[in-house]
Write a protein that holds these residues in place. Structure first.
Motif, PDB file in Angstrom:
ATOM      1  N   VAL A 128       0.709  -1.398  -0.022  1.00 21.41           N
ATOM      2  CA  VAL A 128       0.215  -0.140   0.059  1.00 21.41           C
ATOM      3  C   VAL A 128       0.652   1.275   0.019  1.00 21.41           C
ATOM      4  CG1 VAL A 128      -1.375   1.546   1.039  1.00 21.41           C
ATOM      5  CG2 VAL A 128      -1.859  -1.368   1.067  1.00 21.41           C
ATOM      6  N   ILE A 129       2.106   1.300   0.998  1.00 21.38           N
ATOM      7  CA  ILE A 129       3.218   2.945   0.608  1.00 21.38           C
ATOM      8  C   ILE A 129       3.665   2.771  -0.511  1.00 21.38           C
ATOM      9  CG2 ILE A 129       4.907   3.396   1.487  1.00 21.38           C
ATOM     10  CD1 ILE A 129       4.419   2.138   3.838  1.00 21.38           C
ATOM     11  N   VAL A 130       3.868   1.569  -1.610  1.00 22.28           N
ATOM     12  CA  VAL A 130       4.480   1.743  -2.799  1.00 22.28           C
ATOM     13  C   VAL A 130       3.367   2.119  -3.727  1.00 22.28           C
ATOM     14  CG1 VAL A 130       5.281   0.491  -4.794  1.00 22.28           C
ATOM     15  CG2 VAL A 130       6.272  -0.758  -2.421  1.00 22.28           C
ATOM     16  N   LEU A 131       2.016   1.668  -3.370  1.00 23.38           N
ATOM     17  CA  LEU A 131       1.467   2.772  -3.795  1.00 23.38           C
ATOM     18  C   LEU A 131       0.764   3.886  -4.202  1.00 23.38           C
ATOM     19  CD1 LEU A 131      -1.415  -0.692  -4.655  1.00 23.38           C
ATOM     20  CD2 LEU A 131       0.062   0.172  -6.758  1.00 23.38           C
ATOM     21  N   PHE A 132       0.300   4.223  -2.934  1.00 21.95           N
ATOM     22  CA  PHE A 132      -0.371   5.406  -2.448  1.00 21.95           C
ATOM     23  C   PHE A 132       0.444   6.260  -1.460  1.00 21.95           C
ATOM     24  CE2 PHE A 132      -3.853   2.054  -3.458  1.00 21.95           C
ATOM     25  CZ  PHE A 132      -4.743   2.703  -4.365  1.00 21.95           C
ATOM     26  N   GLY A 133       1.726   5.567  -0.980  1.00 21.11           N
ATOM     27  CA  GLY A 133       2.416   6.175   0.208  1.00 21.11           C
ATOM     28  C   GLY A 133       3.297   7.971  -0.725  1.00 21.11           C
ATOM     29  N   LEU A 137       3.692   5.395  -6.545  1.00 17.03           N
ATOM     30  CA  LEU A 137       3.270   4.808  -7.247  1.00 17.03           C
ATOM     31  C   LEU A 137       2.117   6.386  -8.333  1.00 17.03           C
ATOM     32  CD1 LEU A 137       3.328   1.535  -8.406  1.00 17.03           C
ATOM     33  CD2 LEU A 137       4.984   3.527  -9.006  1.00 17.03           C
ATOM     34  N   ALA A 138       0.891   6.384  -7.751  1.00 18.44           N
ATOM     35  CA  ALA A 138      -0.182   7.543  -7.526  1.00 18.44           C
ATOM     36  C   ALA A 138       0.660   8.598  -7.641  1.00 18.44           C
ATOM     37  CB  ALA A 138      -1.369   7.080  -6.604  1.00 18.44           C
ATOM     38  N   GLN A 139       1.309   9.152  -6.252  1.00 17.91           N
ATOM     39  CA  GLN A 139       2.092  10.550  -6.102  1.00 17.91           C
ATOM     40  C   GLN A 139       2.508  10.616  -7.766  1.00 17.91           C
ATOM     41  OE1 GLN A 139       0.913  12.873  -4.733  1.00 17.91           O
ATOM     42  NE2 GLN A 139       1.481  12.394  -2.370  1.00 17.91           N
ATOM     43  N   SER A 140       4.079   9.816  -8.251  1.00 16.76           N
ATOM     44  CA  SER A 140       4.679   9.777  -9.268  1.00 16.76           C
ATOM     45  C   SER A 140       3.181  10.218 -10.658  1.00 16.76           C
ATOM     46  CB  SER A 140       5.294   8.693  -9.072  1.00 16.76           C
ATOM     47  OG  SER A 140       6.058   8.720  -8.138  1.00 16.76           O
ATOM     48  N   GLN A 149       0.964  17.173  -6.744  1.00 18.43           N
ATOM     49  CA  GLN A 149       0.775  16.199  -5.959  1.00 18.43           C
ATOM     50  C   GLN A 149      -0.974  16.105  -5.748  1.00 18.43           C
ATOM     51  OE1 GLN A 149       3.327  16.669  -2.131  1.00 18.43           O
ATOM     52  NE2 GLN A 149       4.865  17.035  -3.223  1.00 18.43           N
ATOM     53  N   SER A 150      -0.990  14.411  -5.298  1.00 17.24           N
ATOM     54  CA  SER A 150      -2.091  13.426  -5.092  1.00 17.24           C
ATOM     55  C   SER A 150      -1.883  13.614  -3.508  1.00 17.24           C
ATOM     56  CB  SER A 150      -2.633  12.427  -5.596  1.00 17.24           C
ATOM     57  OG  SER A 150      -1.599  11.366  -5.549  1.00 17.24           O
ATOM     58  N   LEU A 151      -3.703  13.243  -3.412  1.00 20.74           N
ATOM     59  CA  LEU A 151      -3.627  13.043  -1.308  1.00 20.74           C
ATOM     60  C   LEU A 151      -2.830  11.414  -1.258  1.00 20.74           C
ATOM     61  CD1 LEU A 151      -7.875  13.441  -1.229  1.00 20.74           C
ATOM     62  CD2 LEU A 151      -5.644  14.910  -0.614  1.00 20.74           C
ATOM     63  N   VAL A 152      -1.956  11.606  -0.043  1.00 18.61           N
ATOM     64  CA  VAL A 152      -1.246  10.244   0.185  1.00 18.61           C
ATOM     65  C   VAL A 152      -2.539   8.999   1.445  1.00 18.61           C
ATOM     66  CG1 VAL A 152       0.588   9.800   1.780  1.00 18.61           C
ATOM     67  CG2 VAL A 152       0.798  11.970   0.597  1.00 18.61           C
ATOM     68  N   LEU A 153      -2.890   8.596   0.726  1.00 16.99           N
ATOM     69  CA  LEU A 153      -3.902   7.381   1.737  1.00 16.99           C
ATOM     70  C   LEU A 153      -3.582   6.502   2.391  1.00 16.99           C
ATOM     71  CD1 LEU A 153      -6.159   7.351  -1.916  1.00 16.99           C
ATOM     72  CD2 LEU A 153      -6.776   9.231   0.519  1.00 16.99           C
ATOM     73  N   ALA A 154      -1.796   6.167   1.783  1.00 18.31           N
ATOM     74  CA  ALA A 154      -1.825   4.884   2.448  1.00 18.31           C
ATOM     75  C   ALA A 154      -1.658   5.225   3.986  1.00 18.31           C
ATOM     76  CB  ALA A 154      -0.096   4.976   2.269  1.00 18.31           C
ATOM     77  N   TYR A 155      -1.021   6.252   4.465  1.00 21.01           N
ATOM     78  CA  TYR A 155      -1.406   6.180   5.738  1.00 21.01           C
ATOM     79  C   TYR A 155      -2.563   7.033   6.742  1.00 21.01           C
ATOM     80  CZ  TYR A 155       3.547   6.713   5.049  1.00 21.01           C
ATOM     81  OH  TYR A 155       4.419   6.060   3.610  1.00 21.01           O
ATOM     82  N   SER A 156      -4.030   6.822   6.327  1.00 16.19           N
ATOM     83  CA  SER A 156      -4.698   6.715   6.842  1.00 16.19           C
ATOM     84  C   SER A 156      -5.785   5.810   6.669  1.00 16.19           C
ATOM     85  CB  SER A 156      -5.109   7.983   5.908  1.00 16.19           C
ATOM     86  OG  SER A 156      -5.570   7.556   4.466  1.00 16.19           O
ATOM     87  N   MET A 157      -6.895   6.246   7.022  1.00 17.58           N
ATOM     88  CA  MET A 157      -8.443   5.191   7.074  1.00 17.58           C
ATOM     89  C   MET A 157      -7.983   4.738   5.144  1.00 17.58           C
ATOM     90  SD  MET A 157     -10.765   3.237   8.087  1.00 17.58           S
ATOM     91  CE  MET A 157     -11.068   3.961  10.079  1.00 17.58           C
ATOM     92  N   PRO A 158      -7.793   5.038   4.594  1.00 13.87           N
ATOM     93  CA  PRO A 158      -8.567   4.497   2.902  1.00 13.87           C
ATOM     94  C   PRO A 158      -7.175   3.356   2.871  1.00 13.87           C
ATOM     95  CG  PRO A 158      -8.705   6.703   2.959  1.00 13.87           C
ATOM     96  CD  PRO A 158      -8.353   6.699   4.066  1.00 13.87           C
ATOM     97  N   GLY A 159      -6.403   4.164   3.364  1.00 13.09           N
ATOM     98  CA  GLY A 159      -5.109   3.295   2.899  1.00 13.09           C
ATOM     99  C   GLY A 159      -5.081   1.780   3.781  1.00 13.09           C
TER     100      GLY A 159
END
Length: 291
Positions: A128-133, A137-140, A149-159
């Protein structure tokens, strides 16, 4: 002259059938007693023993009256239930489709969809960190496409919900697919002949028939999610669940009494949803007997 030559057999020691069956389950029962019952009893005794050795409910009261601990328990329940609802919504139509597949395609789907079972929770968290950290990849992709920059989802409830889907999906899919495979296709054909739409067929024929399997899948998914530790440890930044509190109290702060109380509470809640799973399995068994 030998004993065999005169037809006299050596008497064999035969155990009663009940004794033989008991011996077959001894290894499993021994394992459960040593590695589940004994630790739970130890936790229970410590959680009910005060500083001076007196009986107390202090640590259980503390769990429900201290804001941080109460929030951790609520977060654990909310995360487990919410992720299970999403998982079943995703796996239900997939199970109906996979139940109709055979041959190599079915084998390929099985291999792909059961792969997460072989991964530890910590690895899933890093996925999940690789995808949404923050550098995922989502940020890149967002920076490359929009310059922002997009929202960082990895460290929140959606992540966390994404991470829980990894290991819940194969567990629920197996149960739902088995139930879907046992559906009588004639019932759907009759409903279709009578002019029912696909949505109506699903609501009036498929869902009632698969309800026990949904109940069973939900119970086992929630029970397994409540104790997830590695995934949350990798993703949590301020978001606390009860397994994290147990680890901190038991290993860092050395407050084994409070950690024991938390473990007992978590085990009790898990048992409730395990009973839900067993109820669903019994309903499936009764429906198969009637069929």
């Amino acid at each position: 002259m030998s004993v065999a030559s005169v037809g006299v057999g050596v008497p064999r020691l035969r155990l009663p059938r009940s004794m033989g069956n008991f011996l077959l389950v001894v290894p499993a029962v021994t394992f459960l007693v040593l590695f589940m019952v004994a630790p739970l009893v130890s936790f229970l005794v410590r959680s009910l023993t005060g500083v001076d050795g007196e009986f107390t409910w202090q640590y259980y009261v503390e769990i429900f009256t201290t804001a941080n601990y109460r929030a951790a328990l609520i977060n654990s329940l909310w995360l487990a239930i919410a992720s299970t609802v999403v998982t079943i919504a995703v796996t239900f139509p997939a199970a109906l489709h996979l139940a109709r597949l055979e041959g190599r395609r079915a084998i390929a789907y099985d291999a792909i969809l059961t792969f997460p079972l072989s991964l530890p929770g910590l690895v899933i968290g890093f996925f999940v960190i690789v995808l949404f950290g923050r550098a995922g990849l989502a940020q890149s992709a967002s920076v490359a496409l929009t310059g922002q920059q997009s929202l960082v989802l990895a460290y929140s409830m959606p992540g966390l919900l994404f991470a829980y889907l990894y290991f819940q999906l194969p567990r629920t899919l197996g149960i739902l697919r088995g139930s879907a495979s046992a559906l009588d296709p004639d019932l759907e054909d009759v409903a279709r002949t009578l002019g029912a739409s696909p949505a109506r067929i699903t609501a009036t024929v498929v869902l009632p028939a698969m309800w026990p399997a949904i109940l069973s899948a939900a119970g086992i998914a929630i029970a397994s999610s409540l104790g997830a530790y590695g995934t949350v440890a990798a993703l949590s930044e301020g978001f606390r669940v009860l397994p994290l509190e147990i680890a901190e109290q038991g290993t860092v702060l050395q407050n084994t009494a409070l950690a024991g109380a938390m473990a007992v509470v978590l085990a009790a809640v898990s048992v409730v949803f395990t009973v839900l799973n067993n109820l669903g399995e019994r309903m499936i068994g009764r429906s198969e007997v009637r069929a």
